[in-house]
Design a protein around this motif. Structure first.
Motif, PDB file in Angstrom:
ATOM      1  N   GLU A  22      30.712  38.708  48.618  1.00 58.80           N
ATOM      2  CA  GLU A  22      31.668  39.003  47.547  1.00 58.80           C
ATOM      3  C   GLU A  22      32.612  37.826  47.324  1.00 58.80           C
ATOM      4  N   GLU A  23      33.035  37.189  48.399  1.00 54.80           N
ATOM      5  CA  GLU A  23      33.939  36.040  48.273  1.00 54.80           C
ATOM      6  C   GLU A  23      33.237  34.847  47.642  1.00 54.80           C
ATOM      7  N   ALA A  24      31.965  34.664  47.938  1.00 55.90           N
ATOM      8  CA  ALA A  24      31.216  33.566  47.327  1.00 55.90           C
ATOM      9  C   ALA A  24      31.173  33.741  45.812  1.00 55.90           C
ATOM     10  N   ALA A  25      30.999  34.982  45.360  1.00 54.82           N
ATOM     11  CA  ALA A  25      30.986  35.246  43.919  1.00 54.82           C
ATOM     12  C   ALA A  25      32.372  35.050  43.308  1.00 54.82           C
ATOM     13  N   GLN A  26      33.401  35.454  44.036  1.00 53.89           N
ATOM     14  CA  GLN A  26      34.766  35.348  43.518  1.00 53.89           C
ATOM     15  C   GLN A  26      35.271  33.909  43.491  1.00 53.89           C
ATOM     16  N   ARG A  27      34.928  33.144  44.529  1.00 56.02           N
ATOM     17  CA  ARG A  27      35.475  31.795  44.665  1.00 56.02           C
ATOM     18  C   ARG A  27      34.610  30.735  43.993  1.00 56.02           C
ATOM     19  N   GLY A  28      33.392  31.094  43.640  1.00 54.93           N
ATOM     20  CA  GLY A  28      32.533  30.156  42.904  1.00 54.93           C
ATOM     21  C   GLY A  28      32.860  30.196  41.423  1.00 54.93           C
ATOM     22  N   THR A  29      34.065  29.819  41.086  1.00 58.66           N
ATOM     23  CA  THR A  29      34.554  29.985  39.715  1.00 58.66           C
ATOM     24  C   THR A  29      33.859  29.067  38.708  1.00 58.66           C
ATOM     25  N   ASP A  30      33.288  27.975  39.192  1.00 56.83           N
ATOM     26  CA  ASP A  30      32.626  27.037  38.280  1.00 56.83           C
ATOM     27  C   ASP A  30      31.112  27.185  38.262  1.00 56.83           C
ATOM     28  N   THR A  38      20.365  32.206  46.172  1.00 54.34           N
ATOM     29  CA  THR A  38      19.183  31.627  46.795  1.00 54.34           C
ATOM     30  C   THR A  38      18.797  32.444  48.018  1.00 54.34           C
ATOM     31  N   ILE A  39      18.344  33.664  47.754  1.00 54.92           N
ATOM     32  CA  ILE A  39      17.926  34.587  48.802  1.00 54.92           C
ATOM     33  C   ILE A  39      16.478  34.993  48.530  1.00 54.92           C
ATOM     34  N   PRO A  40      15.775  35.541  49.526  1.00 55.59           N
ATOM     35  CA  PRO A  40      14.404  35.993  49.276  1.00 55.59           C
ATOM     36  C   PRO A  40      14.350  36.947  48.082  1.00 55.59           C
ATOM     37  N   LEU A  41      13.309  36.796  47.299  1.00 56.46           N
ATOM     38  CA  LEU A  41      13.202  37.579  46.065  1.00 56.46           C
ATOM     39  C   LEU A  41      13.332  39.079  46.335  1.00 56.46           C
ATOM     40  N   LYS A  42      12.718  39.561  47.404  1.00 52.97           N
ATOM     41  CA  LYS A  42      12.734  40.998  47.674  1.00 52.97           C
ATOM     42  C   LYS A  42      14.135  41.513  48.007  1.00 52.97           C
ATOM     43  N   LYS A  43      15.063  40.611  48.346  1.00 51.20           N
ATOM     44  CA  LYS A  43      16.419  41.010  48.698  1.00 51.20           C
ATOM     45  C   LYS A  43      17.351  41.101  47.490  1.00 51.20           C
ATOM     46  N   ILE A  44      16.909  40.617  46.340  1.00 52.76           N
ATOM     47  CA  ILE A  44      17.763  40.631  45.144  1.00 52.76           C
ATOM     48  C   ILE A  44      18.288  42.034  44.830  1.00 52.76           C
ATOM     49  N   PRO A  45      17.452  43.087  44.854  1.00 49.11           N
ATOM     50  CA  PRO A  45      17.970  44.427  44.542  1.00 49.11           C
ATOM     51  C   PRO A  45      19.004  44.936  45.539  1.00 49.11           C
ATOM     52  N   ASP A  46      19.092  44.313  46.722  1.00 47.52           N
ATOM     53  CA  ASP A  46      20.042  44.768  47.734  1.00 47.52           C
ATOM     54  C   ASP A  46      21.445  44.213  47.526  1.00 47.52           C
ATOM     55  N   LEU A  47      21.605  43.241  46.625  1.00 46.04           N
ATOM     56  CA  LEU A  47      22.937  42.702  46.362  1.00 46.04           C
ATOM     57  C   LEU A  47      23.820  43.783  45.739  1.00 46.04           C
ATOM     58  N   PRO A  48      25.132  43.753  45.988  1.00 45.70           N
ATOM     59  CA  PRO A  48      26.020  44.756  45.385  1.00 45.70           C
ATOM     60  C   PRO A  48      25.871  44.791  43.863  1.00 45.70           C
ATOM     61  N   LYS A  49      25.814  45.966  43.300  1.00 43.84           N
ATOM     62  CA  LYS A  49      25.551  46.106  41.867  1.00 43.84           C
ATOM     63  C   LYS A  49      26.660  45.513  41.007  1.00 43.84           C
ATOM     64  N   ASP A  50      27.877  45.496  41.535  1.00 46.61           N
ATOM     65  CA  ASP A  50      29.004  44.983  40.755  1.00 46.61           C
ATOM     66  C   ASP A  50      29.437  43.595  41.235  1.00 46.61           C
ATOM     67  N   LEU A  51      28.519  42.858  41.844  1.00 43.35           N
ATOM     68  CA  LEU A  51      28.858  41.586  42.473  1.00 43.35           C
ATOM     69  C   LEU A  51      29.488  40.596  41.494  1.00 43.35           C
ATOM     70  N   PHE A  52      29.025  40.611  40.268  1.00 43.56           N
ATOM     71  CA  PHE A  52      29.483  39.606  39.303  1.00 43.56           C
ATOM     72  C   PHE A  52      30.404  40.177  38.218  1.00 43.56           C
ATOM     73  N   LYS A  53      30.946  41.361  38.467  1.00 44.81           N
ATOM     74  CA  LYS A  53      31.728  42.017  37.412  1.00 44.81           C
ATOM     75  C   LYS A  53      32.992  41.236  37.053  1.00 44.81           C
ATOM     76  N   ASP A  54      33.582  40.526  38.007  1.00 45.67           N
ATOM     77  CA  ASP A  54      34.802  39.762  37.735  1.00 45.67           C
ATOM     78  C   ASP A  54      34.533  38.268  37.556  1.00 45.67           C
ATOM     79  N   VAL A  55      33.257  37.878  37.539  1.00 43.97           N
ATOM     80  CA  VAL A  55      32.904  36.470  37.342  1.00 43.97           C
ATOM     81  C   VAL A  55      32.917  36.166  35.848  1.00 43.97           C
ATOM     82  N   PRO A  56      33.633  35.123  35.431  1.00 44.64           N
ATOM     83  CA  PRO A  56      33.701  34.796  33.995  1.00 44.64           C
ATOM     84  C   PRO A  56      32.310  34.635  33.383  1.00 44.64           C
TER      85      PRO A  56
END
Length: 241
Positions: free
Chosen positions: A52-60, A65-83
């Motif tokens: 969550e912090e990587a998404a929040q602090r990666g402002t630019d 870069t995770i295994p393809l099968k793991k993509i659905p396991d990411l939090p559903k709202d991970l990028f909700k506050d990312v511009p």
């Protein structure tokens, strides 16, 4: 730039080292927690954080870069506050035998790999860094104009994000080649002539042109067959992903 990297495997670790060496602030996460990334932090200068912090602090810029099968396991709202203007890079590759299992949409060719990722993330993505070996990516690139400089294809439906990512690719020491839309990103997937062959710009453009833009059923079957042979060879060598 402030760059978040979600995934600390081979590609994520290589990018962390390269990007910090260029003066960028890198925040890197894995699935096991920042306390497991202290060695990587010492080696690369990246800051270990949660996903969550990587998404929040990666402002630019954010790299997934995770295994393809793991993509659905990411939090559903991970990028909700990312511009909306923050590019999200996808480096994924489909390895059905060695790692991911069979994903129906990718077996039938209904979606490209990054098209599938984009659907799950709910945000436009930029496909790049998937077709260069991590060991090669970890090494400094070459100045523009150097004979034999490696070129990397960059595909996305978001033109502004693509331009920003292409500038970063150039900064890393590679010729950035516009590889069209995400629908056209099948051309840089495993099993094809562009995948992990470190082509210079002229040869990369030739391959993109020869493949065309609309994937035929024959091309899809050929890519899958080539990838299956490569995975079998890797398995025989004891290589694990």
């Amino acid at each position: 730039m402030n760059i978040g990297i979600i995934g600390a495997g081979h590609i994520g670790s290589a990018l962390a080292g390269r990007l910090t060496s260029l003066g960028h602030s890198v925040y890197i996460a894995n699935s096991r927690g920042p306390e497991t990334l202290q060695d990587l932090a010492r080696k690369t200068g990246a800051t270990p954080v949660t996903t969550e912090e990587a998404a929040q602090r990666g402002t630019d810029l954010i790299v997934v870069t995770i295994p393809l099968k793991k993509i659905p396991d990411l939090p559903k709202d991970l990028f909700k506050d990312v511009p909306a203007e923050t590019p999200i890079i996808d480096t994924s590759n489909y390895y059905p035998m060695l790692r991911d299992g069979q994903l129906p949409e990718l077996e039938t060719g209904d979606l490209t790999e990054s098209g599938w990722v984009q659907q799950h993330l709910g945000r436009p993505v930029v496909k790049v860094f998937n077709n260069i070996l991590a060991d090669h990516l970890a090494q400094p690139g070459k100045p523009a104009g150097t004979p034999g400089r490696v070129a990397l294809p960059v595909a996305s439906d978001d033109a502004a994000a693509k331009r920003k990512v292409m500038q970063l690719v150039e900064e890393l020491g590679y010729d950035a080649i516009d590889a069209g839309t995400l629908r056209e990103s099948w051309r840089q997937q495993p099993g094809g002539p562009i995948y992990c062959n470190d082509l210079p710009a002229d040869k990369l453009r030739e391959q993109l042109a020869s493949l065309g833009t609309e994937r035929t059923p024959e091309q899809h079957a050929g890519f899958l067959a080539n990838q299956a042979k490569q995975e079998q060879a890797m398995a025989a060598q004891g290589i694990k992903l």
